[in-house]
Scaffold this motif. Structure first.
Motif, PDB file in Angstrom:
ATOM      1  N   ALA A  43      -5.879-132.538  -1.053  1.00 53.75           N
ATOM      2  CA  ALA A  43      -4.229-132.454  -1.107  1.00 53.75           C
ATOM      3  C   ALA A  43      -3.542-131.176  -0.901  1.00 53.75           C
ATOM      4  O   ALA A  43      -2.512-130.949  -0.210  1.00 53.75           O
ATOM      5  N   ASP A  44      -4.144-130.026  -1.724  1.00 57.58           N
ATOM      6  CA  ASP A  44      -3.522-128.824  -1.585  1.00 57.58           C
ATOM      7  C   ASP A  44      -3.551-128.538  -0.243  1.00 57.58           C
ATOM      8  O   ASP A  44      -2.755-127.551   0.379  1.00 57.58           O
ATOM      9  N   GLN A  45      -4.844-128.486   0.394  1.00 59.99           N
ATOM     10  CA  GLN A  45      -4.775-127.739   1.871  1.00 59.99           C
ATOM     11  C   GLN A  45      -3.861-128.658   2.752  1.00 59.99           C
ATOM     12  O   GLN A  45      -3.523-127.874   3.867  1.00 59.99           O
ATOM     13  N   LEU A  46      -3.690-129.935   2.548  1.00 56.29           N
ATOM     14  CA  LEU A  46      -2.750-130.570   3.379  1.00 56.29           C
ATOM     15  C   LEU A  46      -1.152-130.201   2.908  1.00 56.29           C
ATOM     16  O   LEU A  46      -0.294-130.655   3.609  1.00 56.29           O
ATOM     17  N   GLY A  47      -0.902-129.541   2.059  1.00 59.89           N
ATOM     18  CA  GLY A  47       0.261-129.010   1.371  1.00 59.89           C
ATOM     19  C   GLY A  47       0.995-130.146   0.675  1.00 59.89           C
ATOM     20  O   GLY A  47       2.322-130.194   0.829  1.00 59.89           O
ATOM     21  N   ILE A  48       0.324-130.889   0.139  1.00 59.58           N
ATOM     22  CA  ILE A  48       0.904-131.905  -0.852  1.00 59.58           C
ATOM     23  C   ILE A  48       0.557-131.943  -2.085  1.00 59.58           C
ATOM     24  O   ILE A  48      -0.792-131.149  -2.282  1.00 59.58           O
ATOM     25  N   SER A  49       0.997-132.449  -2.949  1.00 60.49           N
ATOM     26  CA  SER A  49       0.638-132.550  -4.528  1.00 60.49           C
ATOM     27  C   SER A  49      -0.506-134.034  -4.610  1.00 60.49           C
ATOM     28  O   SER A  49      -0.509-134.663  -3.491  1.00 60.49           O
ATOM     29  N   LEU A  50      -1.238-133.821  -5.828  1.00 55.93           N
ATOM     30  CA  LEU A  50      -2.298-134.901  -5.635  1.00 55.93           C
ATOM     31  C   LEU A  50      -1.599-136.111  -5.960  1.00 55.93           C
ATOM     32  O   LEU A  50      -2.203-137.347  -5.471  1.00 55.93           O
ATOM     33  N   LEU A  83      -3.569-136.966   7.896  1.00 51.75           N
ATOM     34  CA  LEU A  83      -2.095-137.274   7.423  1.00 51.75           C
ATOM     35  C   LEU A  83      -1.049-136.929   8.503  1.00 51.75           C
ATOM     36  O   LEU A  83      -0.792-135.647   8.491  1.00 51.75           O
ATOM     37  N   GLY A  84      -0.526-137.871   8.955  1.00 48.27           N
ATOM     38  CA  GLY A  84       0.498-137.555  10.023  1.00 48.27           C
ATOM     39  C   GLY A  84      -0.175-136.693  10.974  1.00 48.27           C
ATOM     40  O   GLY A  84      -1.122-137.188  11.484  1.00 48.27           O
ATOM     41  N   SER A  85       0.375-135.583  11.476  1.00 44.20           N
ATOM     42  CA  SER A  85       0.007-134.536  12.468  1.00 44.20           C
ATOM     43  C   SER A  85      -0.967-133.559  11.980  1.00 44.20           C
ATOM     44  O   SER A  85      -1.423-132.724  12.742  1.00 44.20           O
ATOM     45  N   ARG A  86      -1.302-133.665  10.367  1.00 45.05           N
ATOM     46  CA  ARG A  86      -2.362-132.677   9.949  1.00 45.05           C
ATOM     47  C   ARG A  86      -3.569-133.328   9.839  1.00 45.05           C
ATOM     48  O   ARG A  86      -3.962-134.368   9.364  1.00 45.05           O
ATOM     49  N   LEU A  87      -4.609-132.361  10.275  1.00 48.20           N
ATOM     50  CA  LEU A  87      -6.203-132.851  10.097  1.00 48.20           C
ATOM     51  C   LEU A  87      -6.950-131.744   9.187  1.00 48.20           C
ATOM     52  O   LEU A  87      -7.041-130.472   9.573  1.00 48.20           O
ATOM     53  N   PHE A  88      -7.414-132.015   8.090  1.00 45.55           N
ATOM     54  CA  PHE A  88      -8.329-131.317   7.151  1.00 45.55           C
ATOM     55  C   PHE A  88      -9.710-131.674   7.639  1.00 45.55           C
ATOM     56  O   PHE A  88     -10.063-132.660   7.544  1.00 45.55           O
ATOM     57  N   GLU A  89     -10.452-130.467   8.009  1.00 43.14           N
ATOM     58  CA  GLU A  89     -12.017-130.631   8.267  1.00 43.14           C
ATOM     59  C   GLU A  89     -12.544-129.684   7.325  1.00 43.14           C
ATOM     60  O   GLU A  89     -12.203-128.554   7.116  1.00 43.14           O
ATOM     61  N   ALA A  90     -13.510-130.273   6.801  1.00 40.77           N
ATOM     62  CA  ALA A  90     -14.774-129.450   6.348  1.00 40.77           C
ATOM     63  C   ALA A  90     -16.100-129.919   6.406  1.00 40.77           C
ATOM     64  O   ALA A  90     -16.463-131.013   6.648  1.00 40.77           O
ATOM     65  N   THR A  91     -17.066-129.015   6.457  1.00 38.08           N
ATOM     66  CA  THR A  91     -18.406-129.199   6.360  1.00 38.08           C
ATOM     67  C   THR A  91     -19.002-128.676   4.895  1.00 38.08           C
ATOM     68  O   THR A  91     -18.765-127.532   4.687  1.00 38.08           O
ATOM     69  N   THR A  92     -19.650-129.425   4.417  1.00 38.86           N
ATOM     70  CA  THR A  92     -20.208-129.194   2.954  1.00 38.86           C
ATOM     71  C   THR A  92     -21.670-129.359   2.823  1.00 38.86           C
ATOM     72  O   THR A  92     -22.188-130.178   3.610  1.00 38.86           O
ATOM     73  N   ASN A  93     -22.212-128.801   2.002  1.00 44.36           N
ATOM     74  CA  ASN A  93     -23.850-129.281   1.634  1.00 44.36           C
ATOM     75  C   ASN A  93     -23.680-130.266   0.398  1.00 44.36           C
ATOM     76  O   ASN A  93     -22.649-130.765   0.088  1.00 44.36           O
ATOM     77  N   SER A 105      -2.895-128.622  12.836  1.00 48.68           N
ATOM     78  CA  SER A 105      -1.766-129.496  13.013  1.00 48.68           C
ATOM     79  C   SER A 105      -1.344-129.971  14.354  1.00 48.68           C
ATOM     80  O   SER A 105      -1.320-128.778  15.120  1.00 48.68           O
ATOM     81  N   PHE A 106      -1.261-130.789  14.759  1.00 50.28           N
ATOM     82  CA  PHE A 106      -0.769-131.379  16.136  1.00 50.28           C
ATOM     83  C   PHE A 106       0.510-131.506  16.266  1.00 50.28           C
ATOM     84  O   PHE A 106       1.244-132.360  15.594  1.00 50.28           O
ATOM     85  N   ALA A 107       0.979-131.023  17.696  1.00 51.43           N
ATOM     86  CA  ALA A 107       2.492-131.465  17.895  1.00 51.43           C
ATOM     87  C   ALA A 107       2.522-132.629  18.484  1.00 51.43           C
ATOM     88  O   ALA A 107       1.629-133.250  19.101  1.00 51.43           O
ATOM     89  N   ARG A 108       3.396-133.416  18.141  1.00 54.99           N
ATOM     90  CA  ARG A 108       3.836-134.838  18.539  1.00 54.99           C
ATOM     91  C   ARG A 108       4.249-134.519  20.191  1.00 54.99           C
ATOM     92  O   ARG A 108       5.166-133.831  20.441  1.00 54.99           O
TER      93      ARG A 108
END
Length: 112
Positions: A43-50, A83-93, A105-108
């Protein structure tokens, strides 16, 4: 006459219960079990609250995908949250340590 009103009220209650059950079935599934990054961090990475993250996910506005890469290293996960035009990607172990992350962030189309 009171019996007719009572039967009508019962019918309304049954219809509301049926509508509520249909709405519950239409809810998005919970986050996949193998998401090993906390919802608060995403949520923090997307710029919104939990709370907003939870609400948007409940409304089906947040898409979460997890892919396990069996060919490279066991336990490696690719997590994509949009979420909308935002995409959070992560690679984790397997322990949840983030090895790579990006926020895009993708422009419409058609916007100026």
């Amino acid at each position: 006459m009171p019996l007719a009103i009572g039967a009508r009220a019962l019918s309304d209650v049954q219809r509301l219960a049926h509508d509520r059950q249909e709405a519950l079935q239409a809810l998005p599934p919970p986050l996949p079990d193998d998401v090993n990054v906390t919802r608060a961090y995403i949520a923090d990475q997307l710029g919104i609250s939990l709370e907003d993250f939870e609400r948007y996910h409940h409304l089906g506005l947040v898409s979460v995908r997890v892919n396990k890469d069996r060919h490279l290293r066991p336990g490696l996960r690719h997590i994509k949250v949009s979420l909308g035009s935002r995409l959070f990607e992560a690679t984790t172990n397997a322990r949840g340590t983030i090895l790579y992350e990006a926020l895009r962030s993708f422009a419409r189309s058609g916007s100026s």
